[in-house]
Design a protein around this motif. Structure first.
Motif, mmCIF file in Angstrom:
data_model
loop_
_atom_site.group_PDB
_atom_site.id
_atom_site.type_symbol
_atom_site.label_atom_id
_atom_site.label_comp_id
_atom_site.label_asym_id
_atom_site.label_seq_id
_atom_site.Cartn_x
_atom_site.Cartn_y
_atom_site.Cartn_z
ATOM 1 N N LEU A 269 9.196 10.868 0.645
ATOM 2 C CA LEU A 269 8.277 9.860 1.166
ATOM 3 C C LEU A 269 6.936 9.918 0.443
ATOM 4 C CD1 LEU A 269 8.875 10.000 5.039
ATOM 5 C CD2 LEU A 269 9.508 8.169 3.459
ATOM 6 N N PHE A 270 6.412 8.731 0.128
ATOM 7 C CA PHE A 270 5.114 8.610 -0.534
ATOM 8 C C PHE A 270 4.251 7.609 0.221
ATOM 9 C CE2 PHE A 270 8.149 9.932 -3.748
ATOM 10 C CZ PHE A 270 7.487 10.950 -4.400
ATOM 11 N N ASP A 271 2.970 7.844 0.148
ATOM 12 C CA ASP A 271 2.027 6.910 0.784
ATOM 13 C C ASP A 271 1.843 5.648 -0.050
ATOM 14 O OD1 ASP A 271 1.432 8.737 2.916
ATOM 15 O OD2 ASP A 271 0.216 9.874 1.495
ATOM 16 N N GLY A 272 2.108 5.741 -1.326
ATOM 17 C CA GLY A 272 1.973 4.580 -2.185
ATOM 18 C C GLY A 272 2.700 4.777 -3.497
ATOM 19 N N ILE A 273 3.045 3.669 -4.143
ATOM 20 C CA ILE A 273 3.674 3.700 -5.465
ATOM 21 C C ILE A 273 2.798 2.902 -6.418
ATOM 22 C CG2 ILE A 273 5.706 3.115 -6.833
ATOM 23 C CD1 ILE A 273 7.422 3.357 -4.420
ATOM 24 N N ILE A 274 2.505 3.488 -7.575
ATOM 25 C CA ILE A 274 1.627 2.851 -8.556
ATOM 26 C C ILE A 274 2.376 2.696 -9.866
ATOM 27 C CG2 ILE A 274 -0.496 3.102 -9.912
ATOM 28 C CD1 ILE A 274 -1.629 4.728 -7.573
ATOM 29 N N SER A 275 2.442 1.480 -10.345
ATOM 30 C CA SER A 275 3.058 1.225 -11.645
ATOM 31 C C SER A 275 2.122 1.667 -12.761
ATOM 32 C CB SER A 275 3.367 -0.265 -11.791
ATOM 33 O OG SER A 275 3.653 -0.577 -13.143
ATOM 34 N N ARG A 382 -7.394 8.676 -0.929
ATOM 35 C CA ARG A 382 -7.185 8.693 0.523
ATOM 36 C C ARG A 382 -5.752 9.062 0.908
ATOM 37 N NH1 ARG A 382 -6.862 2.885 -0.306
ATOM 38 N NH2 ARG A 382 -4.863 2.085 0.466
ATOM 39 N N SER A 383 -4.851 9.163 -0.087
ATOM 40 C CA SER A 383 -3.444 9.440 0.203
ATOM 41 C C SER A 383 -3.128 10.914 0.030
ATOM 42 C CB SER A 383 -2.539 8.623 -0.735
ATOM 43 O OG SER A 383 -2.753 7.238 -0.578
ATOM 44 N N GLN A 384 -2.073 11.344 0.691
ATOM 45 C CA GLN A 384 -1.598 12.708 0.516
ATOM 46 C C GLN A 384 -0.569 12.806 -0.608
ATOM 47 O OE1 GLN A 384 -0.145 13.868 4.407
ATOM 48 N NE2 GLN A 384 -2.161 14.666 5.017
ATOM 49 N N ARG A 385 0.204 11.744 -0.759
ATOM 50 C CA ARG A 385 1.308 11.818 -1.734
ATOM 51 C C ARG A 385 1.507 10.441 -2.367
ATOM 52 N NH1 ARG A 385 7.308 13.367 -1.677
ATOM 53 N NH2 ARG A 385 7.385 15.172 -3.059
ATOM 54 N N VAL A 386 1.523 10.410 -3.707
ATOM 55 C CA VAL A 386 1.648 9.142 -4.433
ATOM 56 C C VAL A 386 2.701 9.306 -5.530
ATOM 57 C CG1 VAL A 386 0.471 7.552 -6.020
ATOM 58 C CG2 VAL A 386 -0.695 8.339 -3.946
ATOM 59 N N LEU A 387 3.478 8.237 -5.732
ATOM 60 C CA LEU A 387 4.442 8.200 -6.819
ATOM 61 C C LEU A 387 3.943 7.238 -7.890
ATOM 62 C CD1 LEU A 387 7.319 8.912 -7.940
ATOM 63 C CD2 LEU A 387 8.106 6.793 -6.856
ATOM 64 N N PHE A 388 3.823 7.724 -9.116
ATOM 65 C CA PHE A 388 3.543 6.878 -10.272
ATOM 66 C C PHE A 388 4.875 6.581 -10.962
ATOM 67 C CE2 PHE A 388 -0.325 9.318 -9.594
ATOM 68 C CZ PHE A 388 -1.325 8.366 -9.699
ATOM 69 N N MET A 431 7.578 9.242 -11.963
ATOM 70 C CA MET A 431 8.975 8.897 -12.251
ATOM 71 C C MET A 431 9.019 8.205 -13.605
ATOM 72 S SD MET A 431 11.655 6.496 -10.112
ATOM 73 C CE MET A 431 12.603 7.757 -9.260
ATOM 74 N N PHE A 432 9.691 8.832 -14.567
ATOM 75 C CA PHE A 432 9.863 8.261 -15.898
ATOM 76 C C PHE A 432 11.234 7.581 -15.935
ATOM 77 C CE2 PHE A 432 6.988 11.908 -16.520
ATOM 78 C CZ PHE A 432 5.905 11.242 -17.099
ATOM 79 N N SER A 443 8.091 20.184 -11.626
ATOM 80 C CA SER A 443 8.466 19.553 -10.360
ATOM 81 C C SER A 443 7.716 18.260 -10.090
ATOM 82 C CB SER A 443 8.231 20.530 -9.200
ATOM 83 O OG SER A 443 6.857 20.880 -9.115
ATOM 84 N N ARG A 444 6.642 18.018 -10.844
ATOM 85 C CA ARG A 444 5.895 16.778 -10.645
ATOM 86 C C ARG A 444 6.555 15.594 -11.364
ATOM 87 N NH1 ARG A 444 0.168 19.064 -12.636
ATOM 88 N NH2 ARG A 444 1.628 19.889 -14.207
ATOM 89 N N MET A 445 7.609 15.830 -12.119
ATOM 90 C CA MET A 445 8.253 14.762 -12.878
ATOM 91 C C MET A 445 9.650 14.478 -12.357
ATOM 92 S SD MET A 445 7.241 15.757 -16.786
ATOM 93 C CE MET A 445 5.807 16.801 -17.115
#
Length: 478
Positions: A269-275, A382-388, A431-432, A443-445
């Motif tokens: 789970l992520f608080d937001g996803i950023i392209s 402001r987020s705890q967890r974000v996916l790029f 996420m690549f 682990s961040r990838m």
């Protein structure tokens, strides 16, 4: 004699027979070899069977014998660098231990050789000489493709089967005649290679009765094609258009078994996803799958990977560089950063992009981009967890969506460190997508590939992204 052996099987909707061929090859082959199965879009569960048995295989849409045989030839010659290549159809199998040794001998001698089963000798004996051995092969005018041997050096001159042939009929005949014209695999008769005499081996193999997937109508259409192309130059590629090349290359890149992704057991789970771009498909896919999206900043321009890193490292100061701008396919490119501005300028339909237009709109662009960067910063702070999410595709020229093999690896670790430096307290993942078989032990990838063809419709592409997000259990908090 030194060299590398490759053995391929071509199959279509003959799952049970295929199992017998694979088992026979494994139990009767004495030489170390590469094995590959090419499945021509079977609908009888063949791909699932091959996965269950962990058999290396290539599959794709049903494209016919020429395309399917080319899958094997390319893979064994170009990817595995085999010197001797033997291809069996799914109703032909070894029966004697060490069956491949005479084939290697004959391939080395003649560059191209065929198999003549005993039933053919009995029913349709048109053999002019020979005893079916590597030293003294049968010589006959017929054409059969139950088992065929190729030398990589001969393929380098003759090339692949012509994919203009539909499904079934004439494709092997035409390919063999090109070998004869090049001086391989038989005795060519000058000016009429279709009357040439071919070299055949006997023994060590057997065949199963099987139902043909062809028809008389198809055979007649393919014969007409053969008559039309008979005197064209020898060498043929496995494709005829760029789109076919992308599809073929994508099939080869997905050879099973490949590296399996390491997936966490629970939904991430992520608080937001950023392209982070590639192109605008990333945000379109996020919106289509989750119903919401983040900043549209990276939809405005195409960003090479090394420039993306530099933007994060230098507070996006180079984002609107006005130095060395020039026209680039109805867009603008900066020679310093290699950024391509293709979606950010306001213009009328049919109006061409220009450097003057860019300068005139620069104040508006600075305000818009500054606002979008602030949106990204605000979400990350402001987020705890974000996916790029970063897609491989970052070019106006490349029609496919997956990164080709053998190109320079991106600096994944450097990008991750640049994001960590900008947002030091943020728990994030990058996420690549569609970078092929790349992997970094961090682990961040997350490395992922969509399952769609390299070129496909936008709807198919978006659906592939959706399946990928589901497979990797990526979720957004409410």
């Amino acid at each position: 004699m030194t060299g590398k052996l490759g053995i391929g099987i071509i199959t279509y909707n003959r799952k049970d027979a295929l199992q017998n061929v694979i088992a026979s090859i494994k139990s009767h082959t004495s030489t170390a070899h590469e094995l590959i199965v090419a499945d021509d879009g079977s609908t009888d569960g063949t791909p699932d069977l091959l996965k269950q048995k962990n058999i290396p295989h290539i599959t794709g849409r049903n494209k016919g014998i020429s395309w399917n045989r080319n899958r094997v030839l390319w893979y064994l010659k170009e990817e595995k660098l085999c010197d001797w290549i033997i291809i069996l159809e799914d109703d032909c199998f070894p029966t004697i231990f060490g069956w491949e040794r005479p084939w290697v001998n004959a391939i080395e001698r003649y560059g191209h050789v065929n198999f003549m089963p005993e039933i053919t000798i009995e029913i349709d004996n048109d053999i002019s000489s020979g005893d079916g051995t590597p030293e003294n092969p049968f010589i006959a005018p017929m054409h059969q493709a139950l088992c065929v041997g190729y030398h990589a050096k001969a393929l380098a001159y003759v090339g692949y089967l012509d994919i203009r042939f539909e499904k079934y009929g004439e494709e092997h005949v035409e390919h063999t005649q090109r070998f004869l014209r090049a001086g391989y695999g038989g005795l060519s008769q000058h000016l009429s290679p279709e009357r040439g005499q071919l070299f055949y081996l006997r023994g060590g193999l057997d065949t199963l009765p099987s139902h043909s997937h062809g028809s008389h109508e198809l055979a007649m259409r393919n014969r007409a094609i053969h008559d039309t192309i008979r005197h064209e130059p020898l060498y043929r590629h496995p494709w005829r258009t760029d789109e076919e090349m992308f599809e073929f290359r994508e099939e080869i890149s997905r050879v099973w078994p490949g590296p399996m992704p390491t997936l966490e057991g629970e939904t991430q789970l992520f608080d937001g996803i950023i392209s982070l771009g590639g192109d605008e498909i990333v945000n379109q896919a996020i919106e289509a799958h989750y119903g919401r999206t983040g900043s549209r900043l990276f939809d405005q321009f195409l960003t090479p990977f090394h420039t993306l890193i530099s933007l994060f490292q230098h507070d996006f100061s180079e984002l609107l560089s006005t130095k060395c701008l020039y026209g680039h396919h109805n867009a603008l490119r900066c020679r310093d950063t290699l950024l391509v501005y293709h979606n950010c300028l306001e213009k009328q339909a049919g109006e061409h992009t220009s450097v003057e237009m860019f300068h005139a709109q620069l104040p508006l662009l600075r305000h818009r981009f500054h606002t979008m960067i602030q949106e990204i910063d605000s979400l990350c702070h402001r987020s705890q967890r974000v996916l790029f999410v970063r897609s491989w595709r970052d070019s106006l020229f490349y029609a496919g969506q997956h990164r080709p093999a053998h190109v320079a690896s991106a600096s994944f670790q450097t990008l991750v460190e640049a994001i960590a430096a900008r947002y030091p307290s943020l728990d994030f993942r990058v996420m690549f997508v569609n970078f092929g078989k790349d992997h970094v032990a961090d682990s961040r990838m997350i490395f992922a590939n969509t399952d769609t063809p390299d070129t496909c419709s936008r709807d198919e592409e978006l659906a592939g992204w959706g399946r990928m997000f589901s497979d990797y259990r990526i979720g957004l908090t409410p």
